[in-house]
Design an enzyme around this catalytic site. Structure first.
Site, PDB file in Angstrom:
ATOM      1  N   PRO A 104       6.489  -0.551  -6.306  1.00 36.10           N
ATOM      2  CA  PRO A 104       7.247  -0.155  -5.113  1.00 36.10           C
ATOM      3  C   PRO A 104       6.321   0.379  -4.030  1.00 36.10           C
ATOM      4  O   PRO A 104       5.413   1.168  -4.304  1.00 36.10           O
ATOM      5  CB  PRO A 104       8.179   0.938  -5.640  1.00 36.10           C
ATOM      6  N   CYS A 105       6.564  -0.049  -2.777  1.00 33.79           N
ATOM      7  CA  CYS A 105       5.564   0.189  -1.738  1.00 33.79           C
ATOM      8  C   CYS A 105       5.969   1.097  -0.579  1.00 33.79           C
ATOM      9  O   CYS A 105       5.170   1.261   0.353  1.00 33.79           O
ATOM     10  CB  CYS A 105       5.115  -1.152  -1.166  1.00 33.79           C
TER      11      CYS A 105
END
Length: 394
Positions: A104-105
């Protein structure tokens, strides 16, 4: 280590982490010689989409199953034992084992939380790298937003994980790719880091000296366009919105990279997800005033039918409007923008929020397929001692 190094085409098993609805995995699955063996995705609705889509696409379930626990589970005794045993079993039937994943960014995104490695999502990038170094897959792919690569604060963390991977015997290559280069109708940049274990490269017959950088990795071998050239074309800008209007494609653009081409290609109006879109509460009058092609604002962006889409990001109140309909884009439209096959369908029982979130988070299918083909191209060519791929170390 390898069962059949003499074979030009290996059988490659994939362990997927942070799989979402499986766009990245699908790119590998649609590339001959890759087989997804294990899938991890913490958010159950995304995993439900993954399972359903594979049923529709007639893709077999992963041999070691689906897992909906946090990736951190695989650092404890139970999870570590399961993963280790699965990899050992997979090596008996596959020539190579690879890990793929895009942690997840939001914590690394310039437009996101920007908390970096200290954020809850940011920490998961470190966890993924730890899993790689503990389990020693033959190669890995790590995907993330360009902020991890370009922002000074986050670049330090990115460099630190590369140092850790190198210390654990991986030879690395990285590139900031754009999905539009692979034929997706979307201007979407992402940093891709790929690594191969030293012993695998030496088994391939490569002589390794100096810096552990894969100098001859064929990053451009599967791209169909050069982003700088494509983005500099004379694309249409803004035009008055006319509901249900028709317009011919301009002669000086690449029609295959436009949203309208993909809407037609995927027959979005008859797609099972065509009626899945958010209804306006008080925003319909505003919808009617926004020009076709006005996509420069943070939100309320109206796509232009004869242009590529900006990055598919449908969370955080970012509204993307249909080019010539008085509504937001549908899930079917969004799937087309992500260059997915029209047979990819999201079940009706998934909430609209989860539908759009997983579509926006996913790696565009054609980019995923291009990356898979590039990795396979590299493996096959170094195995047959193709001189163009023999220069490995910088």
């Amino acid at each position: 280590m390898l069962n059949s190094l003499e074979k030009q085409t290996p059988k490659i098993g994939i362990f997927s982490f942070f799989a979402g609805a499986g766009f990245l995995d699908l790119g590998f699955e649609m590339t001959k010689d890759f087989e997804t063996l294990f899938v991890n995705e913490y958010h159950k609705p995304f995993l439900d989409i993954y399972k359903s889509s594979r049923t529709n696409l007639k893709i077999a379930e992963p041999h070691f199953g689906y897992n909906a626990e946090s990736i951190e589970t695989f650092l404890n005794k139970r999870g570590s034992q399961f993963l280790g045993q699965s990899i050992e079993e997979a090596r008996a039937t596959h020539d190579l084992i690879g890990f793929i994943g895009g942690p997840p960014c939001p914590d690394f995104s310039v437009g996101g939380k920007n908390k970096g490695v200290e954020g809850e999502n940011g920490k998961l990038s470190g966890t993924y790298v730890e899993l790689i170094t503990r389990n020693n897959p033959d190669f890995f792919l790590f995907e993330n937003v360009k902020g991890l690569y370009r922002t000074k604060k986050h670049r330090e963390f990115f460099n630190s994980i590369k140092t850790k991977l190198i210390a654990n015997g991986y030879y690395l290559t990285e590139k900031l790719i754009n999905a539009i280069e692979f034929g997706a109708p979307q201007d979407r940049e992402r940093i891709i880091l790929i690594g191969f274990k030293r012993n695998i490269l030496t088994d391939f017959g490569l002589e390794l000296n100096g810096s552990p950088i894969l100098k001859a990795f064929p990053w451009d071998s599967k791209i169909s366009h050069i982003s700088k050239i494509v983005l500099s074309l004379n694309w249409p800008t803004q035009e008055t919105f006319v509901e249900n209007s028709t317009k011919r494609c301009p002669n000086d653009v690449l029609e295959e990279l436009t949203v309208e081409h993909w809407f037609k290609k995927n027959d979005v109006e008859n797609h099972p997800n065509s009626n899945h879109y958010f209804q306006p509460r008080a925003g319909l009058p505003k919808f009617l005033t926004i020009y076709e092609g006005d996509d420069l604002k943070k939100s309320y962006k109206r796509l232009h039918r004869w242009r590529y889409s900006p990055t598919a990001a449908y969370g955080n109140n970012e509204v993307h409007l249909h080019p010539y309909k008085a509504r937001r884009i549908s899930v079917a439209d969004a799937l087309a923008i992500q260059s997915l096959p029209k047979e990819f369908v999201i079940p009706d029982n998934i909430s609209l929020t989860n539908m759009f979130k997983t579509v926006g988070n996913g790696v565009p299918f054609l980019a995923a397929k291009g990356l898979a083909e590039t990795i396979l191209d590299y493996i096959k060519n170094v195995k047959i001692k193709n001189p163009e791929y023999a220069e490995v170390i910088g």
